[in-house]
Design a protein around this motif. Structure first.
Motif, PDB file in Angstrom:
ATOM      1  N   GLY A 100       0.798  -1.217   0.000  1.00 48.34           N
ATOM      2  CA  GLY A 100       0.000   0.000   0.000  1.00 48.34           C
ATOM      3  C   GLY A 100       0.833   1.270   0.000  1.00 48.34           C
ATOM      4  O   GLY A 100       0.301   2.364   0.207  1.00 48.34           O
ATOM      5  N   GLN A 101       2.140   1.151  -0.224  1.00 50.99           N
ATOM      6  CA  GLN A 101       3.008   2.318  -0.320  1.00 50.99           C
ATOM      7  C   GLN A 101       3.998   2.107  -1.455  1.00 50.99           C
ATOM      8  O   GLN A 101       4.237   0.978  -1.881  1.00 50.99           O
ATOM      9  CB  GLN A 101       3.737   2.566   0.995  1.00 50.99           C
ATOM     10  N   LEU A 102       4.555   3.212  -1.974  1.00 54.28           N
ATOM     11  CA  LEU A 102       5.439   3.108  -3.127  1.00 54.28           C
ATOM     12  C   LEU A 102       6.779   2.476  -2.743  1.00 54.28           C
ATOM     13  O   LEU A 102       7.541   3.042  -1.963  1.00 54.28           O
ATOM     14  CB  LEU A 102       5.671   4.500  -3.736  1.00 54.28           C
ATOM     15  N   GLU A 103       7.073   1.320  -3.300  1.00 52.55           N
ATOM     16  CA  GLU A 103       8.301   0.572  -2.992  1.00 52.55           C
ATOM     17  C   GLU A 103       9.287   0.730  -4.144  1.00 52.55           C
ATOM     18  O   GLU A 103       9.666  -0.220  -4.820  1.00 52.55           O
ATOM     19  CB  GLU A 103       7.966  -0.900  -2.756  1.00 52.55           C
ATOM     20  N   LYS A 104       9.709   1.981  -4.375  1.00 52.77           N
ATOM     21  CA  LYS A 104      10.542   2.299  -5.539  1.00 52.77           C
ATOM     22  C   LYS A 104      11.901   1.615  -5.505  1.00 52.77           C
ATOM     23  O   LYS A 104      12.395   1.149  -6.534  1.00 52.77           O
ATOM     24  CB  LYS A 104      10.698   3.818  -5.667  1.00 52.77           C
ATOM     25  N   SER A 105      12.535   1.561  -4.325  1.00 55.36           N
ATOM     26  CA  SER A 105      13.872   0.974  -4.246  1.00 55.36           C
ATOM     27  C   SER A 105      13.839  -0.529  -4.497  1.00 55.36           C
ATOM     28  O   SER A 105      14.648  -1.060  -5.271  1.00 55.36           O
ATOM     29  CB  SER A 105      14.502   1.266  -2.879  1.00 55.36           C
ATOM     30  N   VAL A 106      12.909  -1.217  -3.844  1.00 55.43           N
ATOM     31  CA  VAL A 106      12.823  -2.671  -4.002  1.00 55.43           C
ATOM     32  C   VAL A 106      12.389  -3.027  -5.421  1.00 55.43           C
ATOM     33  O   VAL A 106      12.943  -3.941  -6.037  1.00 55.43           O
ATOM     34  CB  VAL A 106      11.860  -3.273  -2.966  1.00 55.43           C
ATOM     35  N   ALA A 107      11.412  -2.305  -5.954  1.00 62.33           N
ATOM     36  CA  ALA A 107      10.941  -2.590  -7.311  1.00 62.33           C
ATOM     37  C   ALA A 107      12.069  -2.428  -8.324  1.00 62.33           C
ATOM     38  O   ALA A 107      12.243  -3.260  -9.225  1.00 62.33           O
ATOM     39  CB  ALA A 107       9.776  -1.674  -7.655  1.00 62.33           C
ATOM     40  N   SER A 108      12.852  -1.358  -8.202  1.00 59.84           N
ATOM     41  CA  SER A 108      13.942  -1.143  -9.160  1.00 59.84           C
ATOM     42  C   SER A 108      15.070  -2.144  -8.955  1.00 59.84           C
ATOM     43  O   SER A 108      15.753  -2.523  -9.909  1.00 59.84           O
ATOM     44  CB  SER A 108      14.473   0.289  -9.055  1.00 59.84           C
ATOM     45  N   ALA A 109      15.289  -2.598  -7.714  1.00 57.80           N
ATOM     46  CA  ALA A 109      16.312  -3.615  -7.461  1.00 57.80           C
ATOM     47  C   ALA A 109      15.931  -4.940  -8.111  1.00 57.80           C
ATOM     48  O   ALA A 109      16.783  -5.629  -8.695  1.00 57.80           O
ATOM     49  CB  ALA A 109      16.522  -3.795  -5.961  1.00 57.80           C
ATOM     50  N   LEU A 110      14.657  -5.325  -8.022  1.00 58.87           N
ATOM     51  CA  LEU A 110      14.205  -6.554  -8.670  1.00 58.87           C
ATOM     52  C   LEU A 110      14.333  -6.442 -10.183  1.00 58.87           C
ATOM     53  O   LEU A 110      14.779  -7.384 -10.850  1.00 58.87           O
ATOM     54  CB  LEU A 110      12.750  -6.843  -8.293  1.00 58.87           C
ATOM     55  N   LEU A 111      13.957  -5.287 -10.728  1.00 60.55           N
ATOM     56  CA  LEU A 111      14.087  -5.071 -12.172  1.00 60.55           C
ATOM     57  C   LEU A 111      15.547  -5.169 -12.602  1.00 60.55           C
ATOM     58  O   LEU A 111      15.869  -5.767 -13.637  1.00 60.55           O
ATOM     59  CB  LEU A 111      13.511  -3.709 -12.551  1.00 60.55           C
ATOM     60  N   GLY A 112      16.455  -4.602 -11.796  1.00 61.72           N
ATOM     61  CA  GLY A 112      17.876  -4.645 -12.116  1.00 61.72           C
ATOM     62  C   GLY A 112      18.442  -6.052 -12.127  1.00 61.72           C
ATOM     63  O   GLY A 112      19.374  -6.354 -12.888  1.00 61.72           O
ATOM     64  N   LEU A 113      17.895  -6.943 -11.276  1.00 60.50           N
ATOM     65  CA  LEU A 113      18.342  -8.341 -11.278  1.00 60.50           C
ATOM     66  C   LEU A 113      17.878  -9.060 -12.535  1.00 60.50           C
ATOM     67  O   LEU A 113      18.622  -9.861 -13.114  1.00 60.50           O
ATOM     68  CB  LEU A 113      17.794  -9.072 -10.045  1.00 60.50           C
ATOM     69  N   LEU A 114      16.655  -8.786 -12.972  1.00 64.36           N
ATOM     70  CA  LEU A 114      16.100  -9.461 -14.138  1.00 64.36           C
ATOM     71  C   LEU A 114      16.590  -8.855 -15.447  1.00 64.36           C
ATOM     72  O   LEU A 114      16.695  -9.538 -16.458  1.00 64.36           O
ATOM     73  CB  LEU A 114      14.567  -9.412 -14.080  1.00 64.36           C
ATOM     74  N   ASP A 115      16.874  -7.550 -15.420  1.00 62.14           N
ATOM     75  CA  ASP A 115      17.347  -6.844 -16.613  1.00 62.14           C
ATOM     76  C   ASP A 115      18.546  -5.979 -16.233  1.00 62.14           C
ATOM     77  O   ASP A 115      18.387  -4.862 -15.742  1.00 62.14           O
ATOM     78  CB  ASP A 115      16.224  -5.978 -17.187  1.00 62.14           C
ATOM     79  N   PRO A 116      19.766  -6.482 -16.435  1.00 62.25           N
ATOM     80  CA  PRO A 116      20.972  -5.759 -16.010  1.00 62.25           C
ATOM     81  C   PRO A 116      21.171  -4.399 -16.667  1.00 62.25           C
ATOM     82  O   PRO A 116      22.040  -3.635 -16.255  1.00 62.25           O
ATOM     83  CB  PRO A 116      22.111  -6.717 -16.392  1.00 62.25           C
ATOM     84  N   SER A 117      20.379  -4.089 -17.693  1.00 59.96           N
ATOM     85  CA  SER A 117      20.512  -2.775 -18.341  1.00 59.96           C
ATOM     86  C   SER A 117      19.710  -1.691 -17.628  1.00 59.96           C
ATOM     87  O   SER A 117      19.763  -0.525 -18.023  1.00 59.96           O
ATOM     88  CB  SER A 117      20.045  -2.863 -19.800  1.00 59.96           C
ATOM     89  N   GLN A 118      18.981  -2.062 -16.563  1.00 60.72           N
ATOM     90  CA  GLN A 118      18.124  -1.124 -15.856  1.00 60.72           C
ATOM     91  C   GLN A 118      18.789  -0.649 -14.561  1.00 60.72           C
ATOM     92  O   GLN A 118      19.304  -1.450 -13.785  1.00 60.72           O
ATOM     93  CB  GLN A 118      16.778  -1.772 -15.522  1.00 60.72           C
ATOM     94  N   ALA A 119      18.743   0.648 -14.321  1.00 63.75           N
ATOM     95  CA  ALA A 119      19.333   1.229 -13.108  1.00 63.75           C
ATOM     96  C   ALA A 119      18.409   1.008 -11.912  1.00 63.75           C
ATOM     97  O   ALA A 119      17.190   0.925 -12.060  1.00 63.75           O
ATOM     98  CB  ALA A 119      19.566   2.723 -13.308  1.00 63.75           C
ATOM     99  N   LEU A 185      29.125  -8.398 -14.213  1.00 68.87           N
ATOM    100  CA  LEU A 185      28.219  -7.287 -13.948  1.00 68.87           C
ATOM    101  C   LEU A 185      28.198  -6.296 -15.103  1.00 68.87           C
ATOM    102  O   LEU A 185      29.221  -6.021 -15.730  1.00 68.87           O
ATOM    103  CB  LEU A 185      28.632  -6.568 -12.658  1.00 68.87           C
ATOM    104  N   SER A 186      27.039  -5.742 -15.381  1.00 73.08           N
ATOM    105  CA  SER A 186      26.903  -4.746 -16.445  1.00 73.08           C
ATOM    106  C   SER A 186      27.498  -3.418 -16.003  1.00 73.08           C
ATOM    107  O   SER A 186      27.662  -3.155 -14.795  1.00 73.08           O
ATOM    108  CB  SER A 186      25.425  -4.549 -16.801  1.00 73.08           C
ATOM    109  N   ASP A 187      27.818  -2.565 -16.959  1.00 74.69           N
ATOM    110  CA  ASP A 187      28.310  -1.235 -16.629  1.00 74.69           C
ATOM    111  C   ASP A 187      27.267  -0.445 -15.846  1.00 74.69           C
ATOM    112  O   ASP A 187      27.618   0.361 -14.971  1.00 74.69           O
ATOM    113  CB  ASP A 187      28.676  -0.479 -17.911  1.00 74.69           C
ATOM    114  N   VAL A 188      25.997  -0.673 -16.139  1.00 74.44           N
ATOM    115  CA  VAL A 188      24.926   0.010 -15.399  1.00 74.44           C
ATOM    116  C   VAL A 188      24.965  -0.371 -13.921  1.00 74.44           C
ATOM    117  O   VAL A 188      24.863   0.486 -13.037  1.00 74.44           O
ATOM    118  CB  VAL A 188      23.547  -0.327 -16.005  1.00 74.44           C
ATOM    119  N   CYS A 189      25.134  -1.651 -13.651  1.00 75.65           N
ATOM    120  CA  CYS A 189      25.210  -2.108 -12.260  1.00 75.65           C
ATOM    121  C   CYS A 189      26.442  -1.532 -11.567  1.00 75.65           C
ATOM    122  O   CYS A 189      26.359  -1.053 -10.433  1.00 75.65           O
ATOM    123  CB  CYS A 189      25.239  -3.629 -12.212  1.00 75.65           C
ATOM    124  N   LYS A 190      27.585  -1.548 -12.240  1.00 74.68           N
ATOM    125  CA  LYS A 190      28.818  -1.016 -11.641  1.00 74.68           C
ATOM    126  C   LYS A 190      28.679   0.468 -11.345  1.00 74.68           C
ATOM    127  O   LYS A 190      29.099   0.947 -10.289  1.00 74.68           O
ATOM    128  CB  LYS A 190      30.003  -1.258 -12.577  1.00 74.68           C
TER     129      LYS A 190
END
Length: 245
Positions: A100-119, A185-190
């Motif tokens: 019920g609240q915006l979980e921006k950090s966790v959501a983007s971390a999960l996206l980054g694991l599945l798609d290494p091109s995402q910050a 690791l991708s350059d985005v992750c580094k």
């Protein structure tokens, strides 16, 4: 379209060059964790594998309502593995629905694991980037603000990585990472790991300003007498050092 102008980008690259080795040395343990999770997420059933779940919970910092709903989060991540293409707004909505609240950090971390091109978004990065003229993300942003900020962050990462100076920076990062992490690791992750750790180093230096304030000078400078030129005189702005013996 670019996230920063030439002057802002130059200041960011200068700070990345200055902090590269120290910041990535501090980030190395998290880089190894990211590498392990990124490799394992497509091999295991995230909804069932307890070893993966434990590492993921530590990596993203599950707490509060998300910790209470962690099994639902693991099941969601397993489901997202079959979704293509992945979109930040969809993942943000579905993760946030669990609490019920915006979980921006966790959501983007999960996206980054599945798609290494995402910050990925984290607090350190949010606090650092406005220093260079990047938009500030409020403590309680709207859904659309989070999505727009994540998209702008992707543009900024593209700018940095496209710079001719990035290859020298990433070479220094790789020199302090374990060989496998530096390769996988991708350059985005580094870059994301580097920026998060660099905030503590950069925070100790004065923030850049576009225009320097003029320095007021007195019309006449009174001459110092013999008594005034000694060690006991305190001048405005002077710092007195006391030596302990």
């Amino acid at each position: 379209m670019s996230a920063l102008d030439a002057g802002q980008l130059n200041r960011l690259l200068r700070d990345l060059e200055f902090t590269a080795s120290v910041a990535m040395r501090k980030a190395a343990p998290k880089a190894v964790q990211h590498q392990w999770l990124q490799a394992a997420v497509h091999r295991v059933d995230v909804s069932q594998d307890e070893a993966f779940q434990l590492r993921l919970a530590r990596y993203v910092g599950l707490r509060g309502k998300l910790r209470a709903n962690k099994q639902a989060l693991f099941s969601l991540l397993e489901e997202l593995k079959s979704v293509s293409p992945l979109a930040f707004d969809d993942i943000l909505r579905r993760v946030s629905d669990l609490t019920g609240q915006l979980e921006k950090s966790v959501a983007s971390a999960l996206l980054g694991l599945l798609d290494p091109s995402q910050a990925a978004i984290d607090r350190d990065l949010r606090e650092l980037m406005p220093r260079y003229g990047f938009p500030l993300l409020a403590e309680a942003p709207s859904f659309d603000e989070c999505v727009r900020w994540h998209a702008d962050l992707g543009l900024l990462f593209e700018q940095v990585i496209a710079s001719p100076r990035w290859q020298a920076i990433v070479s220094r990062l790789d020199s302090v990472l374990p060989v496998s992490a530096g390769t996988d690791l991708s350059d985005v992750c580094k870059l994301g790991l580097h920026l998060s750790q660099a905030r503590r180093v950069v925070a100790l230096t004065p923030a850049p300003t576009r225009f320097a304030a003029p320095v007021a000078r007195p019309a006449t400078q009174p001459a110092l007498g013999a008594a005034q030129s000694g060690e006991g005189v305190s001048r405005p702005g002077a710092v007195r050092l006391h030596l302990c013996r």
